[in-house]
Design a protein around this motif. Structure first.
Motif, PDB file in Angstrom:
ATOM      1  N   ALA A  69      18.366  -3.466  92.314  1.00  0.00           N
ATOM      2  CA  ALA A  69      18.013  -4.119  91.046  1.00  0.00           C
ATOM      3  C   ALA A  69      18.520  -3.255  89.900  1.00  0.00           C
ATOM      4  O   ALA A  69      18.281  -2.051  89.863  1.00  0.00           O
ATOM      5  CB  ALA A  69      16.509  -4.306  90.940  1.00  0.00           C
ATOM      6  N   THR A  70      19.244  -3.865  88.960  1.00  0.00           N
ATOM      7  CA  THR A  70      19.818  -3.095  87.856  1.00  0.00           C
ATOM      8  C   THR A  70      18.792  -2.927  86.741  1.00  0.00           C
ATOM      9  O   THR A  70      17.789  -3.642  86.660  1.00  0.00           O
ATOM     10  CB  THR A  70      21.058  -3.783  87.286  1.00  0.00           C
ATOM     11  OG1 THR A  70      20.664  -5.019  86.655  1.00  0.00           O
ATOM     12  CG2 THR A  70      22.092  -4.054  88.364  1.00  0.00           C
ATOM     13  N   PHE A  71      19.064  -1.981  85.860  1.00  0.00           N
ATOM     14  CA  PHE A  71      18.182  -1.770  84.712  1.00  0.00           C
ATOM     15  C   PHE A  71      18.165  -3.006  83.813  1.00  0.00           C
ATOM     16  O   PHE A  71      17.142  -3.322  83.210  1.00  0.00           O
ATOM     17  CB  PHE A  71      18.610  -0.521  83.941  1.00  0.00           C
ATOM     18  CG  PHE A  71      18.099   0.747  84.551  1.00  0.00           C
ATOM     19  CD1 PHE A  71      16.958   1.360  84.057  1.00  0.00           C
ATOM     20  CD2 PHE A  71      18.738   1.328  85.633  1.00  0.00           C
ATOM     21  CE1 PHE A  71      16.467   2.520  84.621  1.00  0.00           C
ATOM     22  CE2 PHE A  71      18.262   2.486  86.210  1.00  0.00           C
ATOM     23  CZ  PHE A  71      17.120   3.090  85.707  1.00  0.00           C
ATOM     24  N   ALA A  72      19.285  -3.707  83.731  1.00  0.00           N
ATOM     25  CA  ALA A  72      19.324  -4.933  82.933  1.00  0.00           C
ATOM     26  C   ALA A  72      18.416  -5.996  83.547  1.00  0.00           C
ATOM     27  O   ALA A  72      17.671  -6.678  82.830  1.00  0.00           O
ATOM     28  CB  ALA A  72      20.759  -5.449  82.831  1.00  0.00           C
ATOM     29  N   GLU A  73      18.461  -6.150  84.862  1.00  0.00           N
ATOM     30  CA  GLU A  73      17.623  -7.146  85.528  1.00  0.00           C
ATOM     31  C   GLU A  73      16.145  -6.799  85.383  1.00  0.00           C
ATOM     32  O   GLU A  73      15.307  -7.676  85.131  1.00  0.00           O
ATOM     33  CB  GLU A  73      18.012  -7.238  87.003  1.00  0.00           C
ATOM     34  CG  GLU A  73      19.372  -7.881  87.214  1.00  0.00           C
ATOM     35  CD  GLU A  73      19.936  -7.681  88.603  1.00  0.00           C
ATOM     36  OE1 GLU A  73      20.849  -8.442  88.978  1.00  0.00           O
ATOM     37  OE2 GLU A  73      19.475  -6.756  89.317  1.00  0.00           O
ATOM     38  N   LEU A  74      15.810  -5.528  85.504  1.00  0.00           N
ATOM     39  CA  LEU A  74      14.425  -5.098  85.327  1.00  0.00           C
ATOM     40  C   LEU A  74      13.979  -5.301  83.884  1.00  0.00           C
ATOM     41  O   LEU A  74      12.842  -5.701  83.625  1.00  0.00           O
ATOM     42  CB  LEU A  74      14.289  -3.627  85.718  1.00  0.00           C
ATOM     43  CG  LEU A  74      14.434  -3.327  87.216  1.00  0.00           C
ATOM     44  CD1 LEU A  74      14.689  -1.844  87.439  1.00  0.00           C
ATOM     45  CD2 LEU A  74      13.193  -3.769  87.972  1.00  0.00           C
ATOM     46  N   ARG A 100      23.513  -0.457  81.718  1.00  0.00           N
ATOM     47  CA  ARG A 100      22.315  -1.125  82.240  1.00  0.00           C
ATOM     48  C   ARG A 100      22.678  -2.243  83.212  1.00  0.00           C
ATOM     49  O   ARG A 100      21.928  -2.533  84.144  1.00  0.00           O
ATOM     50  CB  ARG A 100      21.463  -1.674  81.087  1.00  0.00           C
ATOM     51  CG  ARG A 100      20.801  -0.596  80.262  1.00  0.00           C
ATOM     52  CD  ARG A 100      19.701  -1.150  79.372  1.00  0.00           C
ATOM     53  NE  ARG A 100      20.193  -1.998  78.308  1.00  0.00           N
ATOM     54  CZ  ARG A 100      20.601  -1.558  77.115  1.00  0.00           C
ATOM     55  NH1 ARG A 100      20.609  -0.248  76.867  1.00  0.00           N
ATOM     56  NH2 ARG A 100      21.010  -2.396  76.180  1.00  0.00           N
ATOM     57  N   ASN A 101      23.804  -2.879  82.996  1.00  0.00           N
ATOM     58  CA  ASN A 101      24.243  -3.944  83.902  1.00  0.00           C
ATOM     59  C   ASN A 101      24.727  -3.400  85.242  1.00  0.00           C
ATOM     60  O   ASN A 101      24.789  -4.148  86.222  1.00  0.00           O
ATOM     61  CB  ASN A 101      25.369  -4.765  83.255  1.00  0.00           C
ATOM     62  CG  ASN A 101      24.846  -5.745  82.226  1.00  0.00           C
ATOM     63  OD1 ASN A 101      23.759  -6.284  82.364  1.00  0.00           O
ATOM     64  ND2 ASN A 101      25.620  -5.967  81.170  1.00  0.00           N
TER      65      ASN A 101
END
Length: 280
Positions: A69-74, A100-101
């Motif tokens: 899970a990416t930081f963007a998704e979180l 982040r992506n």
């Protein structure tokens, strides 16, 4: 260099055991280390095609987060924002949109930089890490895992993370030279259980003040079971300064960080309590 792209966790584990290759998550750290010669893996196992490792879901009172899970998704997850606010905040301030992506939570732990943005929130929130190898699988408290050397056993895959949904309030703040784009020079994550006017339980984690992020159990004990007021906030400031003093010792950055941590600690609590010590 050999390159593998498995489509399941089981396949990834088998390849790792047979080839002694390195798992590739987001690659934002590993690729840089390879370019500088700091890391020289014999092969790479790209985890990007394993869909279950990208899941963010609620299961039996936990938020389960796959390691890819990416930081963007979180940062776009309502589940994370509602139940793990400190982690959600860290995702908003981590790197540029491009980073982040690409950057993943599992990669953040695997690289385990002292300044890793994701680790203090996970520590404060009581996260466990789901590890898988050919020997089996286990859930290990992140605070326990970070005390291990080496961090991970050979050919061990970070399957994901499990955060208990407790109803505690949490917050995160970091100090960097250029805010979001900066690597944290100091970070603080706090999770608190508030009952009326009392702070029943407190968990405080710090980053970039030691070899790895860490949970200060002594600080948590000092701040738990007290009335929520201005005196509690000021006690917290003094205590966290002492923790940083002990962690850094005589390092050149110690005087600056001892002073700076008071503001970072207050900012981490800003979404929870006001400057006067009442609930926000």
């Amino acid at each position: 260099m050999k390159y593998f792209q498995p489509y399941s966790v089981e396949e990834a584990i088998e390849i790792a055991h047979a080839s002694e290759s390195t798992f590739l998550a987001g690659g934002t750290d590993l690729v840089l280390h390879m370019r500088t010669g700091k890391a020289q893996p014999s092969g790479l196992i790209d985890l990007g095609k394993i869909s279950v490792l990208r899941e963010i879901k609620e299961v039996d009172g936990f938020i389960e987060i796959g390691s890819m899970a990416t930081f963007a998704e979180l940062g776009n997850s309502e589940l994370v924002a509602q139940n793990a606010y400190a982690l959600w905040q860290a995702c908003q301030s981590m790197g540029s949109p491009q980073i982040r992506n690409q950057a993943t939570l599992g990669g953040n732990l695997g690289n385990c930089s002292p300044a890793a943005d994701g680790l203090p929130p996970l520590l404060a929130l009581g996260a466990e890490v789901h590890l898988i190898s050919q020997e089996g699988e286990e859930f290990v408290p992140l605070s326990t895992l970070l005390s291990r050397t080496p961090l991970l056993g050979q050919n061990t895959l970070i399957r994901g993370f499990r955060i208990p949904i407790t109803g505690w309030q949490s917050g995160f703040s970091k100090l960097g030279r250029r805010r979001a784009l900066a690597i944290a020079r100091l970070s603080v994550a706090v999770a608190v259980e508030i009952n009326g006017t009392r702070v029943e339980n407190v968990r405080v984690a710090l980053g970039a003040v030691g070899r790895r992020a860490f949970l200060s159990e002594s600080l948590g004990r000092e701040l738990s079971g007290l009335e929520l007021n201005g005196a509690w906030l000021e006690k917290g400031v003094l205590e966290v300064q002492q923790i940083v003093r002990e962690a850094l010792g005589a390092r050149a950055s110690a005087p600056y960080k001892r002073t700076a941590v008071s503001g970072v600690f207050r900012e981490a609590l800003a979404s929870i309590i006001t400057e006067g010590g009442t609930q926000a």
